[in-house]
Design a protein around this motif. Structure first.
Motif, PDB file in Angstrom:
ATOM      1  N   MET A 148       0.820  -1.188   0.000  1.00 42.71           N
ATOM      2  CA  MET A 148       0.000   0.000   0.000  1.00 42.71           C
ATOM      3  C   MET A 148       0.870   1.261   0.000  1.00 42.71           C
ATOM      4  SD  MET A 148      -2.791   1.340  -0.307  1.00 42.71           S
ATOM      5  CE  MET A 148      -4.298   0.539   0.063  1.00 42.71           C
ATOM      6  N   HIS A 149       1.991   1.193   0.678  1.00 48.45           N
ATOM      7  CA  HIS A 149       2.874   2.354   0.785  1.00 48.45           C
ATOM      8  C   HIS A 149       3.213   2.904  -0.605  1.00 48.45           C
ATOM      9  CE1 HIS A 149       5.913   5.121   1.881  1.00 48.45           C
ATOM     10  NE2 HIS A 149       6.866   4.308   2.229  1.00 48.45           N
ATOM     11  N   ASP A 150       3.604   2.029  -1.517  1.00 45.39           N
ATOM     12  CA  ASP A 150       3.977   2.478  -2.859  1.00 45.39           C
ATOM     13  C   ASP A 150       2.762   2.929  -3.663  1.00 45.39           C
ATOM     14  OD1 ASP A 150       6.663   1.984  -2.382  1.00 45.39           O
ATOM     15  OD2 ASP A 150       6.500  -0.089  -3.049  1.00 45.39           O
ATOM     16  N   LYS A 151       1.652   2.224  -3.550  1.00 46.17           N
ATOM     17  CA  LYS A 151       0.444   2.549  -4.318  1.00 46.17           C
ATOM     18  C   LYS A 151      -0.219   3.838  -3.848  1.00 46.17           C
ATOM     19  CE  LYS A 151       0.402  -0.807  -7.223  1.00 46.17           C
ATOM     20  NZ  LYS A 151       0.538  -0.529  -8.646  1.00 46.17           N
ATOM     21  N   TYR A 152      -0.037   4.190  -2.602  1.00 45.92           N
ATOM     22  CA  TYR A 152      -0.663   5.386  -2.035  1.00 45.92           C
ATOM     23  C   TYR A 152      -0.247   6.657  -2.783  1.00 45.92           C
ATOM     24  CZ  TYR A 152      -2.307   8.750   1.424  1.00 45.92           C
ATOM     25  OH  TYR A 152      -2.954   9.784   2.055  1.00 45.92           O
ATOM     26  N   LYS A 153       0.909   6.628  -3.382  1.00 48.37           N
ATOM     27  CA  LYS A 153       1.453   7.811  -4.046  1.00 48.37           C
ATOM     28  C   LYS A 153       0.784   8.100  -5.390  1.00 48.37           C
ATOM     29  CE  LYS A 153       5.801   6.999  -1.741  1.00 48.37           C
ATOM     30  NZ  LYS A 153       7.179   6.585  -1.848  1.00 48.37           N
TER      31      LYS A 153
ATOM     32  N   TYR B 174      -4.362   1.340  -9.799  1.00 50.96           N
ATOM     33  CA  TYR B 174      -4.129   0.915 -11.183  1.00 50.96           C
ATOM     34  C   TYR B 174      -3.459   1.989 -12.030  1.00 50.96           C
ATOM     35  CZ  TYR B 174      -7.437  -2.541  -9.563  1.00 50.96           C
ATOM     36  OH  TYR B 174      -8.058  -3.513  -8.830  1.00 50.96           O
ATOM     37  N   SER B 175      -3.200   3.134 -11.459  1.00 51.75           N
ATOM     38  CA  SER B 175      -2.698   4.284 -12.205  1.00 51.75           C
ATOM     39  C   SER B 175      -1.184   4.400 -12.109  1.00 51.75           C
ATOM     40  CB  SER B 175      -3.333   5.557 -11.642  1.00 51.75           C
ATOM     41  OG  SER B 175      -2.809   6.694 -12.286  1.00 51.75           O
ATOM     42  N   ASN B 176      -0.609   4.998 -13.147  1.00 49.90           N
ATOM     43  CA  ASN B 176       0.808   5.372 -13.128  1.00 49.90           C
ATOM     44  C   ASN B 176       0.964   6.869 -12.882  1.00 49.90           C
ATOM     45  OD1 ASN B 176       1.822   2.781 -13.661  1.00 49.90           O
ATOM     46  ND2 ASN B 176       1.398   3.035 -15.839  1.00 49.90           N
TER      47      ASN B 176
ATOM     48  N   VAL C 100       5.780   1.706   9.518  1.00 47.72           N
ATOM     49  CA  VAL C 100       6.433   2.874  10.127  1.00 47.72           C
ATOM     50  C   VAL C 100       6.905   3.838   9.032  1.00 47.72           C
ATOM     51  CG1 VAL C 100       8.397   3.663  11.528  1.00 47.72           C
ATOM     52  CG2 VAL C 100       7.056   1.659  12.247  1.00 47.72           C
ATOM     53  N   ASP C 101       7.482   3.303   7.970  1.00 51.61           N
ATOM     54  CA  ASP C 101       7.908   4.148   6.848  1.00 51.61           C
ATOM     55  C   ASP C 101       6.716   4.886   6.239  1.00 51.61           C
ATOM     56  OD1 ASP C 101      10.551   3.393   7.130  1.00 51.61           O
ATOM     57  OD2 ASP C 101      10.515   1.972   5.457  1.00 51.61           O
ATOM     58  N   PHE C 102       5.577   4.203   6.158  1.00 50.64           N
ATOM     59  CA  PHE C 102       4.374   4.817   5.602  1.00 50.64           C
ATOM     60  C   PHE C 102       3.893   5.971   6.489  1.00 50.64           C
ATOM     61  CE2 PHE C 102      -0.346   4.598   4.730  1.00 50.64           C
ATOM     62  CZ  PHE C 102      -0.268   5.195   3.477  1.00 50.64           C
ATOM     63  N   ILE C 103       3.902   5.758   7.787  1.00 49.65           N
ATOM     64  CA  ILE C 103       3.519   6.832   8.714  1.00 49.65           C
ATOM     65  C   ILE C 103       4.463   8.019   8.548  1.00 49.65           C
ATOM     66  CG2 ILE C 103       3.316   7.495  11.153  1.00 49.65           C
ATOM     67  CD1 ILE C 103       1.063   5.617  10.225  1.00 49.65           C
TER      68      ILE C 103
END
Length: 142
Positions: A1-6, A11-13, A59-62
């Protein structure tokens, strides 16, 4: 989720423009599916590594959320599916993330497990939402 949250969606780039909307409160609720990922480890060492990866990534996500939205109140929510196998992990996540972001808040709110596949029922979702609303009003002084 951390990477997709951005991104705009999973499904988007296209990266989300974090200045287009700045939240007052951000609520995270992770752990249930992560427990499944941890438990399928082939041995105790792999399970321990997966568990530590879950904790460190959370923790990185927070930290990312706090850096991105420094004025937003961040809330960790857990327990909705009674995922007791990661309760202790949430305490660890909270302790580590609170060192980075001292205003972090965490709530454990259990669901009733009466919905499909042990999810909270509609009644439980309403009760959880009501409790969370009252907690947020208190911490935000609303």
């Amino acid at each position: 989720m951390h990477d997709k949250y951005k991104f705009v969606d999973v499904y988007s780039n296209e990266l989300w423009d974090t200045t287009s909307y700045v939240p007052d409160v951000i609520i995270t609720n992770f752990g249930t599916n992560d427990l499944s990922y941890i438990d399928v480890g082939s041995n105790d060492l792999e399970k321990a590594n997966r568990r530590e990866n879950f904790i460190a990534t959370y923790v990185d996500f927070i930290d990312y959320l706090h850096r991105t939205y420094p004025n937003a109140q961040i809330v960790i929510l857990y327990g909705l599916m009674n995922e007791s196998g990661v309760y202790e992990d949430h305490e660890t996540i909270y302790a580590r993330a609170k060192e980075i972001y001292p205003d972090l808040v965490m709530y454990k709110i259990n669901g009733d497990g009466k919905g499909y596949n042990s999810h909270p029922s509609i009644t439980s979702h309403r009760a959880i939402a009501d409790t969370l609303i009252e907690n947020i009003k208190e911490i935000m002084n609303w």
